[in-house]
Design an enzyme around this catalytic site. Structure first.
Site: not given
Length: 374
Positions: A152, A200, A242, A325
């Site tokens: 990344n 992702s 959910t 991040c």
């Protein structure tokens, strides 16, 4: 307005994808777990369509895909979910690299604190692992090898096919964090020796907050993962909660579009990269890492500090000096440090990353700003 060059952090959402997400939020809402009415049935159909679209990116079966909130969660399930199996089989050795995303390194460190042994592959200045070192480190009690596909920070593409060859006769599970390559550089990910693939949505023009874990079966046997949290039994009992139907459907559509256009997008991205490198060469830029993705360039210019450069780039280009991040942290990049680059090169490292919708790079303006800082 700045040209957005931080696609490795997140990408804009495709209009077709955004339209579908909006439709499922406002017009065709429903809980995929509701089996008693047509709203739930339609929602479930969208989820299963997306499962197939995601699976096809890496030549998997849709039954091998579970949906998550993103690659971080997928990584955690892939790594921590093996803990019970590893303990039962007395296979508590893990191999990874020092350049992994924190979403891999920290779960591995957690297992290390709980009795596992971890071996780290070296990379050196190239930013690439040596498959032969992997061969040396492999043991009978190695349960997991976790190696990212595209880094990344540097964009370095790891030799996944060679890694698969090394593991061909070993029972170890192979996990690949493909957050930066899924839907962009997917061909290597079709290798059937890869057991677990994390992806992702927001790195491939889908919304933030959705991702997947592909769990390839060996024969008819799925990887022996156990849930790492509980409640509801969704996603084959492995990832409760959910299902966010609009996000999942959007992710699926983005994957389908990426699969159709991947080669054309790569060609365009490579052209953009060349246009920048031609001019950076003229100011003696150093490129951090070899064999990097056409979508990413990590470089340092002697005498230029990356923080100062980003201030100068305001209004010209939105770039990064590391992982999104950890961008709030001013500690040196663990990736560039693992590559054993010198301090000046690390402190000067700039990451520019783009996507297929990036028409051109503001090359002239970038070079002008960098020359002022030299």
């Amino acid at each position: 307005m700045s040209t957005y060059l931080d696609f490795s952090a997140t990408s804009p959402v495709l209009k077709e994808v955004a339209d579908l997400v909006y439709k499922l939020m406002v017009d065709e809402y429903g809980n995929a777990g509701s089996r008693t009415h047509e709203f739930g049935a339609r929602a479930n159909k969208y989820v299963e369509t997306a499962r197939k679209q995601v699976a096809e990116v890496v030549a998997a079966d849709k039954s091998e895909v579970i949906f998550t909130s993103g690659a971080t969660e997928s990584n955690n399930i892939a790594i921590l979910g093996l803990k019970e199996y590893a303990e039962q089989e007395n296979k508590k050795h893990i191999i990874t690299t020092r350049i992994e995303h924190k979403a891999v390194l920290e779960p591995v460190e957690h297992l290390e604190k709980n009795g596992f042994e971890v071996s780290y592959l070296d990379v050196g200045e190239s930013g690439l692992v040596d498959p032969q070192q992997l061969r040396v480190l492999l043991r009978e009690d190695t349960v997991l090898v976790s190696i990212m596909h595209v880094n990344n920070e540097t964009g370095c593409i790891q030799p996944i096919s060679e890694i698969c060859d090394v593991l061909s006769l070993h029972e170890v599970y192979l996990h690949v964090d493909a957050a930066q390559s899924f839907g962009k550089l997917s061909e290597d990910l079709k290798n059937q020796r890869i057991d677990l693939i994390s992806a992702s949505g927001h790195k491939v023009y889908a919304p933030q907050g959705v991702g997947s874990l592909v769990m390839r079966k060996r024969g008819f046997i799925k990887p022996p993962l156990k849930p790492i949290y509980f409640g509801g039994g969704q996603e084959r009992g492995l990832r409760p909660g959910t299902l966010p139907v609009p996000l999942i459907a959007g992710f699926g559509l983005a994957c389908e579009i990426a699969a159709k256009n991947g080669e054309m997008w790569q060609t365009h991205a490579a052209s953009l990269k060349r246009s920048l490198m031609v001019e950076l060469d003229k100011i003696d830029a150093q490129y951090n890492g070899e064999n990097s993705s056409p979508y990413v360039l990590n470089f340092s210019v002697p005498g230029v500090n990356s923080e100062a450069a980003m201030v100068m780039f305001k209004g010209v280009a939105a770039v990064s000096n590391g992982s999104a991040c950890t961008s709030s942290s001013y500690t040196p990049s663990h990736v560039l440090s693992a590559m054993q680059l010198d301090e000046n090169r690390i402190s000067g490292a700039i990451r520019a990353s783009w996507g297929y919708m990036t028409k051109s790079l503001p090359v002239t303006e970038i070079i002008e700003k960098l020359e002022k800082l030299k």
